[in-house]
Design a protein around this motif. Structure first.
Motif, PDB file in Angstrom:
ATOM      1  N   ASP A 206       0.853  -1.182   0.000  1.00  6.10           N
ATOM      2  CA  ASP A 206       0.000   0.000   0.000  1.00  6.10           C
ATOM      3  C   ASP A 206       0.892   1.237   0.000  1.00  6.10           C
ATOM      4  N   SER A 207       0.365   2.334  -0.450  1.00  7.29           N
ATOM      5  CA  SER A 207       1.174   3.544  -0.646  1.00  7.29           C
ATOM      6  C   SER A 207       1.750   4.099   0.657  1.00  7.29           C
ATOM      7  N   LYS A 208       1.132   3.807   1.787  1.00  8.04           N
ATOM      8  CA  LYS A 208       1.622   4.319   3.067  1.00  8.04           C
ATOM      9  C   LYS A 208       2.558   3.343   3.777  1.00  8.04           C
ATOM     10  N   GLY A 209       2.736   2.138   3.231  1.00 14.05           N
ATOM     11  CA  GLY A 209       3.657   1.177   3.823  1.00 14.05           C
ATOM     12  C   GLY A 209       3.124   0.439   5.038  1.00 14.05           C
ATOM     13  N   MET A 210       1.822   0.524   5.281  1.00 16.55           N
ATOM     14  CA  MET A 210       1.248  -0.120   6.472  1.00 16.55           C
ATOM     15  C   MET A 210       1.432  -1.639   6.447  1.00 16.55           C
TER      16      MET A 210
ATOM     17  N   GLN B  55       3.379  -4.011   9.148  1.00 17.27           N
ATOM     18  CA  GLN B  55       2.703  -5.128   9.834  1.00 17.27           C
ATOM     19  C   GLN B  55       3.527  -6.412   9.711  1.00 17.27           C
ATOM     20  N   ASN B  56       4.040  -6.672   8.515  1.00 18.57           N
ATOM     21  CA  ASN B  56       4.813  -7.886   8.298  1.00 18.57           C
ATOM     22  C   ASN B  56       6.190  -7.818   8.958  1.00 18.57           C
ATOM     23  N   ILE B  57       6.759  -6.634   9.050  1.00 17.04           N
ATOM     24  CA  ILE B  57       8.019  -6.466   9.780  1.00 17.04           C
ATOM     25  C   ILE B  57       7.799  -6.782  11.259  1.00 17.04           C
TER      26      ILE B  57
ATOM     27  N   PHE C 189      16.121  -9.069  13.014  1.00 15.27           N
ATOM     28  CA  PHE C 189      15.794  -7.963  12.111  1.00 15.27           C
ATOM     29  C   PHE C 189      15.913  -6.615  12.791  1.00 15.27           C
ATOM     30  N   LYS C 190      16.474  -5.673  12.042  1.00 16.55           N
ATOM     31  CA  LYS C 190      16.549  -4.272  12.455  1.00 16.55           C
ATOM     32  C   LYS C 190      16.016  -3.437  11.298  1.00 16.55           C
ATOM     33  N   LEU C 191      15.427  -2.299  11.619  1.00 18.52           N
ATOM     34  CA  LEU C 191      15.005  -1.398  10.552  1.00 18.52           C
ATOM     35  C   LEU C 191      16.235  -0.916   9.797  1.00 18.52           C
ATOM     36  N   HIS C 192      16.107  -0.802   8.496  1.00 17.50           N
ATOM     37  CA  HIS C 192      17.230  -0.377   7.657  1.00 17.50           C
ATOM     38  C   HIS C 192      17.595   1.061   7.991  1.00 17.50           C
ATOM     39  N   GLY C 193      18.857   1.331   8.135  1.00 13.45           N
ATOM     40  CA  GLY C 193      19.322   2.648   8.561  1.00 13.45           C
ATOM     41  C   GLY C 193      19.065   3.781   7.588  1.00 13.45           C
ATOM     42  N   THR C 194      18.987   3.492   6.298  1.00  9.36           N
ATOM     43  CA  THR C 194      18.837   4.571   5.314  1.00  9.36           C
ATOM     44  C   THR C 194      17.598   4.431   4.433  1.00  9.36           C
ATOM     45  N   ARG C 195      16.880   3.327   4.520  1.00 10.60           N
ATOM     46  CA  ARG C 195      15.729   3.110   3.636  1.00 10.60           C
ATOM     47  C   ARG C 195      14.382   3.263   4.337  1.00 10.60           C
ATOM     48  N   GLY C 196      14.368   3.772   5.531  1.00  6.66           N
ATOM     49  CA  GLY C 196      13.109   4.013   6.217  1.00  6.66           C
ATOM     50  C   GLY C 196      12.596   2.794   6.974  1.00  6.66           C
ATOM     51  N   ASP C 197      11.355   2.910   7.456  1.00  3.30           N
ATOM     52  CA  ASP C 197      10.810   1.873   8.334  1.00  3.30           C
ATOM     53  C   ASP C 197      10.009   0.795   7.601  1.00  3.30           C
ATOM     54  N   THR C 198      10.146   0.733   6.288  1.00  2.00           N
ATOM     55  CA  THR C 198       9.509  -0.342   5.537  1.00  2.00           C
ATOM     56  C   THR C 198      10.532  -1.333   4.972  1.00  2.00           C
TER      57      THR C 198
END
Length: 124
Positions: A82-86, A90-92, A103-112
């Motif tokens: 979805d356009s907002k990355g929801m 959820q899957n993360i 798993f860690k959030l990617h440092g430069t690619r945002g929270d998706t």
């Protein structure tokens, strides 16, 4: 696999045994591991972790150079986003719950987007 020949040939070891196996291209050889059908995105990360947990390793070939459409081709995961990355978020959350510490959030690619490191796994 990568479409970048320099990256594929000059980076790291020719094979790795605990790296992420991208869902766009992989060989599955008789393991009882299967995709988690409750996940709509990031299921290739989960499949990799399931295989690592069951068998102790994967065989990722880092010298394979492929030209493949990813993240813009019709159908599959692209149709799920979805356009907002929801849905990504959820899957993360599912990944982080199932595989603590991996798993860690990617440092430069945002929270998706995430990074995966099996050696960070926290066994409860």
């Amino acid at each position: 696999p990568t479409g970048n020949a320099a990256l594929g040939l000059l980076t790291g070891a020719p094979v790795s045994r605990d790296g992420f196996i991208l869902g766009d291209f992989f060989v599955h050889d008789g393991s009882p591991c299967r995709f988690d059908e409750s996940m709509t995105l990031k299921e290739d990360y989960d499949f990799t972790c399931s295989h690592l947990a069951r068998h102790g390793c994967v065989l990722r070939v880092n010298r394979l150079i492929l030209q493949a459409t990813h993240e813009s081709n019709p159908g599959g995961a692209v149709a799920e986003r979805d356009s907002k990355g929801m849905k990504e978020r959820q899957n993360i959350k599912i990944l982080m719950r199932k595989w603590p510490g991996v798993f860690k959030l990617h440092g430069t690619r945002g929270d998706t987007q995430v990074t995966m490191r099996w050696s960070r796994r926290q066994i409860e």
